[in-house]
Design an enzyme around this catalytic site. Structure first.
Site, PDB file in Angstrom:
ATOM      1  N   HIS A  58      -6.903  -5.608  -0.723  1.00 20.41           N
ATOM      2  CA  HIS A  58      -5.789  -4.708  -0.333  1.00 20.41           C
ATOM      3  C   HIS A  58      -4.739  -5.342   0.510  1.00 20.41           C
ATOM      4  CE1 HIS A  58      -3.826  -0.976  -0.878  1.00 20.41           C
ATOM      5  NE2 HIS A  58      -3.749  -0.674   0.532  1.00 20.41           N
ATOM      6  N   SER A  95       0.766  -1.213   0.046  1.00 22.07           N
ATOM      7  CA  SER A  95      -0.021  -0.114   0.069  1.00 22.07           C
ATOM      8  C   SER A  95       0.877   1.477  -0.077  1.00 22.07           C
ATOM      9  CB  SER A  95      -1.009  -0.161   1.021  1.00 22.07           C
ATOM     10  OG  SER A  95      -2.031   1.036   1.035  1.00 22.07           O
ATOM     11  N   ASP A 103      -8.349  -6.317  -4.968  1.00 25.02           N
ATOM     12  CA  ASP A 103      -7.935  -5.068  -4.365  1.00 25.02           C
ATOM     13  C   ASP A 103      -9.121  -3.968  -4.702  1.00 25.02           C
ATOM     14  OD1 ASP A 103      -6.916  -2.664  -3.320  1.00 25.02           O
ATOM     15  OD2 ASP A 103      -4.850  -3.190  -3.882  1.00 25.02           O
TER      16      ASP A 103
END
Length: 517
Positions: free
Chosen positions: A450, A199, A411
């Site tokens: 994610h 991320s 995601d």
């Protein structure tokens, strides 16, 4: 006689106490006195073996037990900034005992808006053994500010230097300080340096490869938040607007995005998707290992005239197709890539799939708008300070650097197709795809949301993969993945453009019976 013995024992005690007091502090505690320009060491203490620490993300298991190590905390460039607020780059370094150190350094990336110095254990994407357990010296940082309202507190951005630190400067500075601490503690420099993040941490890894190409020998960049302005446009506005156009309305006439699809609708979509694409990899197992070869079209579910059962209203199907296609401007130009149809798109959880949106996103309630001006919204959505857009990595690769990308196919915040497009764009600037494959690989992770979660095998050792590539010259053709969603199952994650394909024989739950093709 008794009195003489007492006097002797007292003398021995005094002597022992004097010797103890004269002994120097431990090598760990001594680090508190280490002097470096602009750096304060605020704490240096031994942490006993067996310690466990909180995970960086809610719901994840505790990390550990960890080996005995020296933890050093400090601050770089402490200062007063905008509004009199105190800023500075907080960091922590964990140093294994000298006979346990493997000679290498590993730095872990951050998440969200950072603002927290996570425990430097190096537990993410390292399989079953955190980097610290493997003998790495590990560092972490808050990238220059303290979060006050949670993981997505971006109020610090009003201070220019704090913004610059977060955008790209802090990680390289902390790496430099950590390397000095390591060299002082072990009386020799780290042989190799690695960075692993997902991320925001994935974005940080890309930044380091592009703007500080000599700092790390190996970098792992997962689900990178590489174009947050445009991805926020996609998930925060484009997709909600598409759904709002077909969602039921409340009493005041506002669309209810969380009621856009029913559970029955979602089941219809998933059943049709898996029927179309699941077995393309040789086995129907609830996972799609060839997402780029998936030709699912939600239009097959649209109700025909008079049909009301086992179908979805045509306007809802149209909204799904529009949402997954990604935002386009008035000229039809793709502003941000679309999203994959994958097994995790109906999953609910911390990062719910794109067909399971609740009333709120990560920044608050979704918009209730039913129209969007993409040209206007995209005008100021990009930020060159933060975005890792450069593709000329000749210094990084020329110095022996190795760069691994991975991205969850489900995601919902950052499209895996955006990362894939960046990876493919490396070829023209770096001598072609074959040359890029000599120092960079990309892995897609079926079902993963994610950075983890979803109907996925989300436990894998990318740290080991990049270490073997840097230190042994073994390029990762595949990385074995397991996960709680499918106990007892293992699969190879294959380097793009290949995917895992069942050989047709042997236990289909065992990775050894799959090949990359």
């Amino acid at each position: 006689m008794i009195q003489s013995k007492s006097l002797l024992l007292a003398a021995l005690f005094c002597c022992t106490a004097s010797v103890s007091q004269a002994q120097p502090a431990s090598p760990c505690a001594d680090l508190a006195n280490l002097r470096m320009d602009g750096v304060e060491i605020t704490k240096a203490e031994l942490v006993p073996a067996g310690t466990t620490v909180a995970p960086p993300y809610p719901g994840a298991p505790r990390i550990g037990p960890l080996p005995a190590h020296c933890r050093v905390d400090g601050m770089i460039r402490r200062r007063k900034g905008v509004g009199g607020e105190e800023f500075g780059i907080g960091f922590a370094v964990a140093l294994p005992e000298k006979d346990a150190w493997n000679g290498d350094f590993m730095m872990q990336g951050g998440g969200g808006g950072n603002g927290v110095v996570a425990y430097p254990a190096g537990a993410s994407y390292s399989g079953d053994k955190p980097a610290l357990v493997r003998g790495f010296a590990v560092a972490s940082t808050d990238t220059g500010h303290k979060a006050k309202t949670g993981p997505f507190d971006f109020a610090f951005m009003r201070d220019q230097q704090a913004y610059l630190d977060f955008a790209y400067q802090a990680n390289a500075e902390v790496a430099g300080v950590a390397k000095q601490i390591i060299a002082h503690y072990y009386a020799k420099s780290a042989a190799y340096s690695y960075f692993v993040g997902c991320s925001t941490g994935g974005r940080e890894g890309m930044i380091l490869s592009q703007r500080y190409p000599a700092v790390f020998d190996g970098i792992v960049s997962g689900d990178p938040a590489m174009r947050t302005g445009l991805s926020n446009l996609a998930i925060g506005k484009w997709i909600p607007v598409a759904y709002n156009q077909a969602a039921p309305k409340d009493a005041s006439g506002k669309p209810q995005i969380d009621k856009f699809l029913t559970d029955a609708d979602r089941k219809l979509v998933m059943d049709a998707l898996l029927k179309t694409c699941d077995a393309k990899d040789g086995v129907a197992d609830g996972m799609i290992f060839d997402p780029l070869g998936c030709d699912f079209d939600p239009a097959v579910l649209a109700c025909k005239n008079g049909q009301t059962d086992q179908c979805i209203a045509p306007e809802k199907v149209a909204a799904i197709k529009k949402a997954f296609a990604g935002p386009k401007n008035a000229y039809g130009t793709q502003v941000y890539p679309g999203f994959l149809y994958d097994a995790g798109i109906t999953a609910k959880g911390f990062a719910s799939g794109l067909l399971a949106l609740g009333p709120n996103g990560i920044f608050g309630p979704y918009t209730t708008a039913t129209e969007i001006d993409v040209d206007k919204e995209a005008l100021h959505a990009s930020d060159p300070l933060v975005e890792p857009a450069s593709t000329n990595l000749s210094t990084f690769s020329g110095g022996g650097g190795k760069l691994i990308f991975f991205h969850g196919d489900s995601d919902p915040w950052f499209s895996p197709l955006d990362t894939l497009e960046y990876y493919k764009s490396l070829a023209p600037a770096n001598g072609g795809a074959d040359k890029v494959a000599e120092w960079s690989r990309m892995f897609l992770v079926p079902g993963m949301a994610h950075c983890g979660g979803g109907p996925a095998l989300d436990r894998f050792d990318m740290l080991g993969a990049v270490v073997n590539w840097v230190e042994k010259g073994t390029a990762p053709e595949s990385v074995i993945a397991t996960g709680q969603a499918f106990p007892g199952r293992s699969r190879p994650l294959c380097a793009f453009p290949k995917h895992a394909q069942y050989t047709g024989t042997g236990d289909s739950e065992d990775a050894k019976n799959f090949r990359c093709q």
